[in-house]
Design a protein around this motif. Structure first.
Motif, PDB file in Angstrom:
ATOM      1  N   ALA A  34       0.813  -1.223   0.000  1.00 37.06           N
ATOM      2  CA  ALA A  34       0.000   0.000   0.000  1.00 37.06           C
ATOM      3  C   ALA A  34       0.849   1.277   0.000  1.00 37.06           C
ATOM      4  O   ALA A  34       0.675   2.131  -0.881  1.00 37.06           O
ATOM      5  CB  ALA A  34      -0.965  -0.015   1.177  1.00 37.06           C
ATOM      6  N   PRO A  35       1.795   1.441   0.966  1.00 37.26           N
ATOM      7  CA  PRO A  35       2.592   2.678   0.935  1.00 37.26           C
ATOM      8  C   PRO A  35       3.482   2.788  -0.296  1.00 37.26           C
ATOM      9  O   PRO A  35       3.672   3.877  -0.829  1.00 37.26           O
ATOM     10  CB  PRO A  35       3.442   2.589   2.214  1.00 37.26           C
ATOM     11  CG  PRO A  35       3.430   1.156   2.596  1.00 37.26           C
ATOM     12  CD  PRO A  35       2.105   0.621   2.143  1.00 37.26           C
ATOM     13  N   SER A  36       3.994   1.641  -0.769  1.00 38.94           N
ATOM     14  CA  SER A  36       4.851   1.670  -1.945  1.00 38.94           C
ATOM     15  C   SER A  36       4.100   2.167  -3.173  1.00 38.94           C
ATOM     16  O   SER A  36       4.577   3.045  -3.905  1.00 38.94           O
ATOM     17  CB  SER A  36       5.409   0.264  -2.212  1.00 38.94           C
ATOM     18  OG  SER A  36       6.161   0.246  -3.408  1.00 38.94           O
ATOM     19  N   ARG A  37       2.898   1.621  -3.397  1.00 41.29           N
ATOM     20  CA  ARG A  37       2.097   2.042  -4.551  1.00 41.29           C
ATOM     21  C   ARG A  37       1.613   3.479  -4.384  1.00 41.29           C
ATOM     22  O   ARG A  37       1.568   4.244  -5.363  1.00 41.29           O
ATOM     23  CB  ARG A  37       0.893   1.111  -4.719  1.00 41.29           C
ATOM     24  CG  ARG A  37       1.251  -0.341  -4.998  1.00 41.29           C
ATOM     25  CD  ARG A  37       2.205  -0.491  -6.145  1.00 41.29           C
ATOM     26  NE  ARG A  37       2.465  -1.874  -6.456  1.00 41.29           N
ATOM     27  CZ  ARG A  37       3.432  -2.298  -7.253  1.00 41.29           C
ATOM     28  NH1 ARG A  37       4.254  -1.422  -7.806  1.00 41.29           N
ATOM     29  NH2 ARG A  37       3.611  -3.586  -7.505  1.00 41.29           N
ATOM     30  N   ALA A  38       1.235   3.840  -3.165  1.00 41.51           N
ATOM     31  CA  ALA A  38       0.759   5.205  -2.926  1.00 41.51           C
ATOM     32  C   ALA A  38       1.861   6.221  -3.215  1.00 41.51           C
ATOM     33  O   ALA A  38       1.632   7.230  -3.891  1.00 41.51           O
ATOM     34  CB  ALA A  38       0.275   5.342  -1.484  1.00 41.51           C
ATOM     35  N   PHE A  97       2.604   6.239  -7.211  1.00 41.99           N
ATOM     36  CA  PHE A  97       1.647   6.918  -8.078  1.00 41.99           C
ATOM     37  C   PHE A  97       1.521   8.397  -7.749  1.00 41.99           C
ATOM     38  O   PHE A  97       1.300   9.224  -8.643  1.00 41.99           O
ATOM     39  CB  PHE A  97       0.284   6.225  -8.009  1.00 41.99           C
ATOM     40  CG  PHE A  97       0.213   4.975  -8.834  1.00 41.99           C
ATOM     41  CD1 PHE A  97       0.306   5.026 -10.213  1.00 41.99           C
ATOM     42  CD2 PHE A  97       0.079   3.741  -8.227  1.00 41.99           C
ATOM     43  CE1 PHE A  97       0.257   3.880 -10.986  1.00 41.99           C
ATOM     44  CE2 PHE A  97       0.031   2.578  -8.990  1.00 41.99           C
ATOM     45  CZ  PHE A  97       0.125   2.644 -10.373  1.00 41.99           C
ATOM     46  N   ALA A  98       1.673   8.748  -6.473  1.00 40.73           N
ATOM     47  CA  ALA A  98       1.653  10.168  -6.110  1.00 40.73           C
ATOM     48  C   ALA A  98       2.854  10.885  -6.735  1.00 40.73           C
ATOM     49  O   ALA A  98       2.717  11.990  -7.285  1.00 40.73           O
ATOM     50  CB  ALA A  98       1.681  10.317  -4.590  1.00 40.73           C
ATOM     51  N   SER A  99       4.025  10.247  -6.666  1.00 44.48           N
ATOM     52  CA  SER A  99       5.226  10.836  -7.253  1.00 44.48           C
ATOM     53  C   SER A  99       5.119  10.918  -8.764  1.00 44.48           C
ATOM     54  O   SER A  99       5.504  11.919  -9.381  1.00 44.48           O
ATOM     55  CB  SER A  99       6.460  10.005  -6.873  1.00 44.48           C
ATOM     56  OG  SER A  99       6.619   9.933  -5.475  1.00 44.48           O
ATOM     57  N   TYR A 100       4.591   9.861  -9.370  1.00 45.11           N
ATOM     58  CA  TYR A 100       4.457   9.828 -10.832  1.00 45.11           C
ATOM     59  C   TYR A 100       3.509  10.919 -11.315  1.00 45.11           C
ATOM     60  O   TYR A 100       3.825  11.661 -12.257  1.00 45.11           O
ATOM     61  CB  TYR A 100       3.946   8.451 -11.279  1.00 45.11           C
ATOM     62  CG  TYR A 100       3.780   8.326 -12.778  1.00 45.11           C
ATOM     63  CD1 TYR A 100       4.894   8.166 -13.604  1.00 45.11           C
ATOM     64  CD2 TYR A 100       2.520   8.382 -13.363  1.00 45.11           C
ATOM     65  CE1 TYR A 100       4.745   8.058 -14.978  1.00 45.11           C
ATOM     66  CE2 TYR A 100       2.366   8.279 -14.739  1.00 45.11           C
ATOM     67  CZ  TYR A 100       3.480   8.112 -15.537  1.00 45.11           C
ATOM     68  OH  TYR A 100       3.329   8.011 -16.900  1.00 45.11           O
ATOM     69  N   VAL A 132      10.941  10.368 -17.537  1.00 47.98           N
ATOM     70  CA  VAL A 132      11.478  11.058 -16.369  1.00 47.98           C
ATOM     71  C   VAL A 132      10.537  10.892 -15.170  1.00 47.98           C
ATOM     72  O   VAL A 132      10.994  10.668 -14.040  1.00 47.98           O
ATOM     73  CB  VAL A 132      11.713  12.560 -16.666  1.00 47.98           C
ATOM     74  CG1 VAL A 132      12.217  13.277 -15.421  1.00 47.98           C
ATOM     75  CG2 VAL A 132      12.720  12.726 -17.800  1.00 47.98           C
ATOM     76  N   SER A 133       9.240  10.984 -15.407  1.00 47.10           N
ATOM     77  CA  SER A 133       8.269  10.827 -14.320  1.00 47.10           C
ATOM     78  C   SER A 133       8.353   9.437 -13.712  1.00 47.10           C
ATOM     79  O   SER A 133       8.349   9.280 -12.484  1.00 47.10           O
ATOM     80  CB  SER A 133       6.847  11.074 -14.839  1.00 47.10           C
ATOM     81  OG  SER A 133       6.707  12.384 -15.337  1.00 47.10           O
TER      82      SER A 133
END
Length: 251
Positions: A31-35, A38-41, A62-63
């Motif tokens: 959960a934290p890894s995906r969150a 995707f937030a960073s992306y 780059v994203s």
């Protein structure tokens, strides 16, 4: 169903519960890894669209790279514990090491740096993420263009999506992940070797040279089939869910 020799050996020696070793850290980390990813992306993509041509290959590359770097740096200790638990071979009936004992053992024997073993291989694995998102975004763009053209021909509202759109996203995710994983898979083997307790592997490039020299180049692709069986449906569901959530939030 006929078991392959390796799973059968695990079952005979360690019992059925051994097949679920490391599940706890995996559930905690997903959960934290995906969150974070995707937030960073999404954030990087939004910012870079104002620097490069919007939704261009450069933006996606780059994203994806920045998102991968951020998620790896934050969550590497969780994945190290998961790998150590998976590699903790015990005979049937022997007491298993739990996650808290593993954390204490890593800290006592290797210090804080021990929790970041294999991170160099994870950084190398960013290439997989980049390849995956470049292919995925390319297929997605073609699907959106095809959908828009069909909507114009039939005088439909192209902003309304149906189930077929998300099935298309799933297929796009599955295709892109298969290509990316098949190309960049060796980093997975190298990362696991680096995370193994007491191993002779010390760095990314040392491991990259040692494994083929001692075991042949095929060793760098050991476990690929099993990895694909796990990753393809996982990625397809994850990406289509992400697209659905973004779509619903933008309505």
């Amino acid at each position: 169903m006929r078991l392959t020799p390796f799973p059968r050996l695990i079952l005979e020696k360690e019992g059925p519960r051994s097949l679920f070793r490391g599940l706890g850290p995996n559930l905690v980390g997903v959960a934290p890894s995906r969150a974070i990813y995707f937030a960073s992306y999404s954030t990087a993509k939004e910012k870079l669209n104002g620097v490069f041509e919007p939704d261009s290959t450069q933006v996606h590359m780059v994203s994806a790279g920045l998102a991968g770097f951020t998620a790896i740096t934050v969550t590497n200790p969780i994945w190290l514990i998961k790998t150590r638990l998976q590699l903790d071979a015990r005979n049937r009936g022997e007491r298993r090491m739990n996650a808290f004992e593993c954390v204490r053992r890593v800290y006592q024997t290797e210090g804080w740096r021990g929790f970041y073993r294999g991170m160099s291989a994870s950084y190398a694995g960013i290439s997989e993420t980049v390849i995956h998102f470049v292919i995925y975004e390319s297929i997605k763009r073609k699907l959106v263009e095809s959908r828009a053209q069909a909507s114009m021909d039939q005088d439909e509202d192209e902003s309304v999506r149906d189930a077929s759109d998300f099935v298309g996203m799933m297929l796009a995710a599955a295709t892109s992940k298969t290509c990316a994983t098949s190309i960049a898979y060796p980093h997975e083997v190298i990362r696991t070797r680096l995370r193994e307790e007491g191993s002779k592997y010390r760095s990314f490039f040392q491991t990259l040279l040692t494994v083929p020299k001692e075991e042949g180049y095929r060793a760098l692709y050991r476990g690929l089939t099993t990895h694909l069986v796990r990753q393809i449906p996982n990625t397809a569901i994850m990406m289509s869910t992400y697209e659905m959530v973004v779509y619903l939030l933008q309505r």
